[in-house]
Design an enzyme around this catalytic site. Structure first.
Site, PDB file in Angstrom:
ATOM      1  N   HIS A 117     -24.211  36.332 -62.614  1.00  0.00           N
ATOM      2  CA  HIS A 117     -23.189  35.461 -63.201  1.00  0.00           C
ATOM      3  C   HIS A 117     -21.894  36.254 -63.455  1.00  0.00           C
ATOM      4  O   HIS A 117     -20.800  35.822 -63.125  1.00  0.00           O
ATOM      5  CB  HIS A 117     -23.753  34.917 -64.514  1.00  0.00           C
ATOM      6  N   ARG A 136     -20.528  34.613 -32.470  1.00  0.00           N
ATOM      7  CA  ARG A 136     -21.913  35.073 -32.250  1.00  0.00           C
ATOM      8  C   ARG A 136     -22.790  33.848 -31.959  1.00  0.00           C
ATOM      9  O   ARG A 136     -23.369  33.253 -32.873  1.00  0.00           O
ATOM     10  CB  ARG A 136     -22.446  35.775 -33.495  1.00  0.00           C
ATOM     11  N   GLU A 142     -21.158  48.715 -27.007  1.00  0.00           N
ATOM     12  CA  GLU A 142     -22.024  48.951 -28.171  1.00  0.00           C
ATOM     13  C   GLU A 142     -22.983  50.096 -27.920  1.00  0.00           C
ATOM     14  O   GLU A 142     -23.694  50.527 -28.823  1.00  0.00           O
ATOM     15  CB  GLU A 142     -22.867  47.702 -28.456  1.00  0.00           C
ATOM     16  N   ASN A 175     -20.943  48.183 -35.086  1.00  0.00           N
ATOM     17  CA  ASN A 175     -22.221  48.211 -35.813  1.00  0.00           C
ATOM     18  C   ASN A 175     -23.298  48.851 -34.936  1.00  0.00           C
ATOM     19  O   ASN A 175     -23.998  49.784 -35.352  1.00  0.00           O
ATOM     20  CB  ASN A 175     -22.670  46.797 -36.207  1.00  0.00           C
ATOM     21  N   ASP A 176     -23.425  48.349 -33.712  1.00  0.00           N
ATOM     22  CA  ASP A 176     -24.436  48.911 -32.820  1.00  0.00           C
ATOM     23  C   ASP A 176     -23.986  50.240 -32.223  1.00  0.00           C
ATOM     24  O   ASP A 176     -24.801  51.140 -32.031  1.00  0.00           O
ATOM     25  CB  ASP A 176     -24.774  47.912 -31.709  1.00  0.00           C
ATOM     26  N   CYS A 182     -14.864  44.414 -32.968  1.00  0.00           N
ATOM     27  CA  CYS A 182     -15.354  43.230 -33.694  1.00  0.00           C
ATOM     28  C   CYS A 182     -16.532  43.563 -34.600  1.00  0.00           C
ATOM     29  O   CYS A 182     -17.173  42.658 -35.126  1.00  0.00           O
ATOM     30  CB  CYS A 182     -15.720  42.106 -32.732  1.00  0.00           C
TER      31      CYS A 182
HETATM   32  C1  PEP Z   1     -21.640  45.044 -33.410  1.00  0.00           C
HETATM   33  O1  PEP Z   1     -22.696  45.535 -33.008  1.00  0.00           O
HETATM   34  O2  PEP Z   1     -20.734  45.700 -33.961  1.00  0.00           O
HETATM   35  C2  PEP Z   1     -21.407  43.593 -33.270  1.00  0.00           C
HETATM   36  C3  PEP Z   1     -20.249  43.052 -33.554  1.00  0.00           C
HETATM   37  O3  PEP Z   1     -22.475  42.842 -32.886  1.00  0.00           O
HETATM   38  P1  PEP Z   1     -23.640  42.404 -33.909  1.00  0.00           P
HETATM   39  O4  PEP Z   1     -23.256  42.852 -35.263  1.00  0.00           O
HETATM   40  O5  PEP Z   1     -23.745  40.918 -33.779  1.00  0.00           O
HETATM   41  O6  PEP Z   1     -24.812  43.141 -33.341  1.00  0.00           O
HETATM   42 MG    MG Z   2     -23.992  44.346 -31.755  1.00  0.00          MG
END
Ligand code: PEP
Ligand code: MG
Length: 571
Positions: free
Chosen positions: A205, A307, A431, A454-455, A502
């Site tokens: 909260h 996505r 990636e 991210n990957d 991205c």
């Molecule tokens: C990433 O890997 O940075 C990405 C944008 O794809 P996702 O997060 O959907 O794996």
């Molecule tokens: Mg990815």
């Protein structure tokens, strides 16, 4: 000025050390600690449970009770008149409870029998709480409010400070174990400039109200109670740290800067551009039509990552071309006439789809995932591309289409061929380190690339992106990750092709500037993060971005990279 707080252990300013917790609302706050008064302790003697009021004093005792309730209600109403929205409603409702005729009547009838007013208030509350609990639902939820009123009235009768949050004489940082709804709803950001609680999580909260009010906030701070009222502290809501007795001028400068930054972010409307005029498109990551329409309210110039797999996570059967067309069209129409990048299904690993037979794999993140699904199920890719082409035609838009999890130039060429057969613009995600290393060969096959940090971080550092233990390795500020991004951006510039980012890295304002300095041409992030990214970019020149990128690349850890970049970006 160097940001002293962005260091390995987060609290190494000149002060006497500090505490850390879970960051909730970013921003700096500096001021004295304010602990709210303790809740009333109900020992029998102070309540008067063991006494009987003499006959001739009972009327006066009854009046004392009514007057105390009126004072409490008046204070709450006064606070309600200075609040707005949900906060004002909560406060007005609590004020109403304090003057509730039924509650006061129940307490007065006890006083008439000789029960002292504080004990009568407690007993009447217990009676009503029992009744509310039996009624259940919304009434039961009011028990907390009723107990809050009881505590305030009893404190008034006993001449103690009102429990809850006193109004401080100077802007202060509120410390608490946790806060009652009426306490949080009544917070005034002009006087409570920071908030820290010992308990609670990012969805508590307290956290929700702090976010609404924009008060820098840290929750779940162990040892918070060791810092006493009046101690000067610097709270860093972005890092989740509290520094005790920091150097005053540095602390004030950090606060000033964070207030200015917050104002800039609130006012920023785009388009994405550096201070010296280099355009960098700021785009949104979306998952379906509803999220795309919400994203259209953010200061973004289009969609940088749709996505598609997220819309089908709960589907047992493969959606047919008609259904997929409707979904894609819904998203394209939300950004008609603007840039839209759609990604083909990234199924597998942490996002398995029921209608795709995923093999049993020991390491699904290194298995049949993303574009690799097309090897055994080419019809799934074709169906999706047909639907994208139809949605594009029906909506009169020209989306860019990209594939996830591309490792080789041959895979890129094969995918680009399928996309171009349908008259669409083809790209791939970068990636996998192999794709970054051979970016020139991959870029030669497609019209654009988008880096999924991210990957790319997970695979470069061989560290599972879901692992909390490996958080330092899965940090996109890792210099090795920046080096790969640099290679891709350089290849893109040489071939005159766009290189976007991205992944989550594009949501970090400072890292976004570093990415731009490395040569990235667009940034796509969760819509809520885009204003802060765009606002930061608008304050720095391309030269600063390049200097920050070079400085970050030359470091040996994410913490050092952050600090090196901040030195170039924050001057
Ligand atoms: C990433 O890997 O940075 C990405 C944008 O794809 P996702 O997060 O959907 O794996
Ligand atoms: Mg990815």
């Amino acid at each position: 000025m160097e940001n002293h707080l962005v260091t390995e252990n987060r609290v190494t300013m000149n002060g006497q050390g500090g505490l850390t917790g879970t960051p909730v609302v970013a921003g700096f706050a500096y001021g004295p600690v304010l602990w709210p008064g303790k809740r009333v302790e109900y020992d029998e003697t102070s309540l008067g449970t063991d006494r009987v009021i003499a006959d001739d004093e009972r009327d006066a005792e009854s009046e004392r009770l009514v007057a105390a309730a009126a004072v409490v209600a008046g204070r709450l109403r006064d606070r309600a008149s200075h609040a707005s929205g949900a906060a004002a409603e909560v406060l007005a409702a609590t004020a109403g409870l304090a003057e509730d005729r039924g509650w006061i009547g129940a307490a007065k009838s006890r006083v008439a029998k000789g029960v002292p007013a504080p004990a009568a208030a407690v007993a009447a509350t217990a009676q009503f709480s029992e009744m509310f609990a039996k009624l259940g639902g919304l009434m039961a939820e009011r028990i907390t409010d009723l107990n809050d009123v009881r505590d305030r009235v009893v404190a008034e009768l006993l001449g103690r400070p009102e429990p809850g949050i006193p109004t401080p004489s100077q802007p202060s940082i509120l410390f608490a174990d946790d806060l009652a709804p009426a306490d949080t709803a009544g917070l005034d950001p002009a006087v409570i400039v920071g908030l820290a609680t010992r308990l609670g999580g990012p969805t508590s909260h307290t956290a929700i109200i702090a976010r609404q009010l924009g008060i820098p906030c840290v929750v779940a701070v162990a040892r918070l109670s060791e810092i006493t009222s009046g101690t000067m502290v610097l709270l860093d809501g972005g890092a989740g740290s509290i520094t005790v007795e920091p150097e005053e001028s540095e602390a004030r400068e950090l606060v000033e800067r964070s207030v200015a930054e917050a104002a800039l972010v609130a006012a920023w409307r785009g388009p994405g551009r550096t201070a010296d005029g280099t355009d960098v498109a700021i785009l949104a990551n979306v998952a379906d039509g509803a999220s795309a329409r919400r994203a259209a309210d953010a200061p973004v110039e289009g969609i940088g990552l749709f996505r598609t797999e997220l819309a089908f996570l709960d589907r047992a059967d493969e959606p047919d071309v008609d259904e997929q067309t409707r979904l894609y069209r819904d998203v394209f129409e939300a950004f008609a006439g603007q840039k839209v990048v759609i990604r083909t299904l990234d199924a597998g690993s942490d996002k398995p789809l029921a209608f795709i037979e995923h093999p049993d794999e020991a390491n699904p993140a290194l298995g049949v995932r993303g574009n690799r699904i097309g090897d055994d199920h080419p019809e799934i890719v074709r169906t999706q591309l047909d639907a994208i082409a139809r949605a594009a035609e029906e909506s009169g838009t020209t989306p860019w289409v990209m594939a996830p999890m591309i490792a080789t130039a041959a895979e890129a060429a094969q995918f680009a061929d399928l996309v171009r057969q349908r008259g669409l613009t083809a790209g791939v995600m970068i990636e996998i380190p192999a794709a970054a290393i051979l970016a020139p060969a991959i870029l030669a096959e497609v019209d654009f690339v988008s880096i999924g940090t991210n990957d790319l971080t997970q695979y470069t550092m061989a560290a599972d992106r879901m692992s909390a233990e490996l958080a330092e390795l899965t940090d996109p500020w890792q210099p090795a990750v920046l080096a790969l991004i640099s290679q891709v951006a350089t290849a893109g510039a040489q071939q005159g092709k766009p290189v976007g980012v991205c992944g989550e890295a594009a949501a970090d304002p400072s890292l976004a500037c570093v990415l731009v300095g490395l040569g990235v041409t667009s940034l796509s992030a969760a819509p809520a993060a885009t204003a802060a990214v765009g606002a930061k970019l608008s304050t720095v020149t391309m030269e600063q971005c390049r200097a920050a990128a070079a400085a970050a690349l030359a470091t040996s850890s994410p913490a050092l990279a952050r600090r090196a970049a901040a030195e170039k970006l924050d001057h």
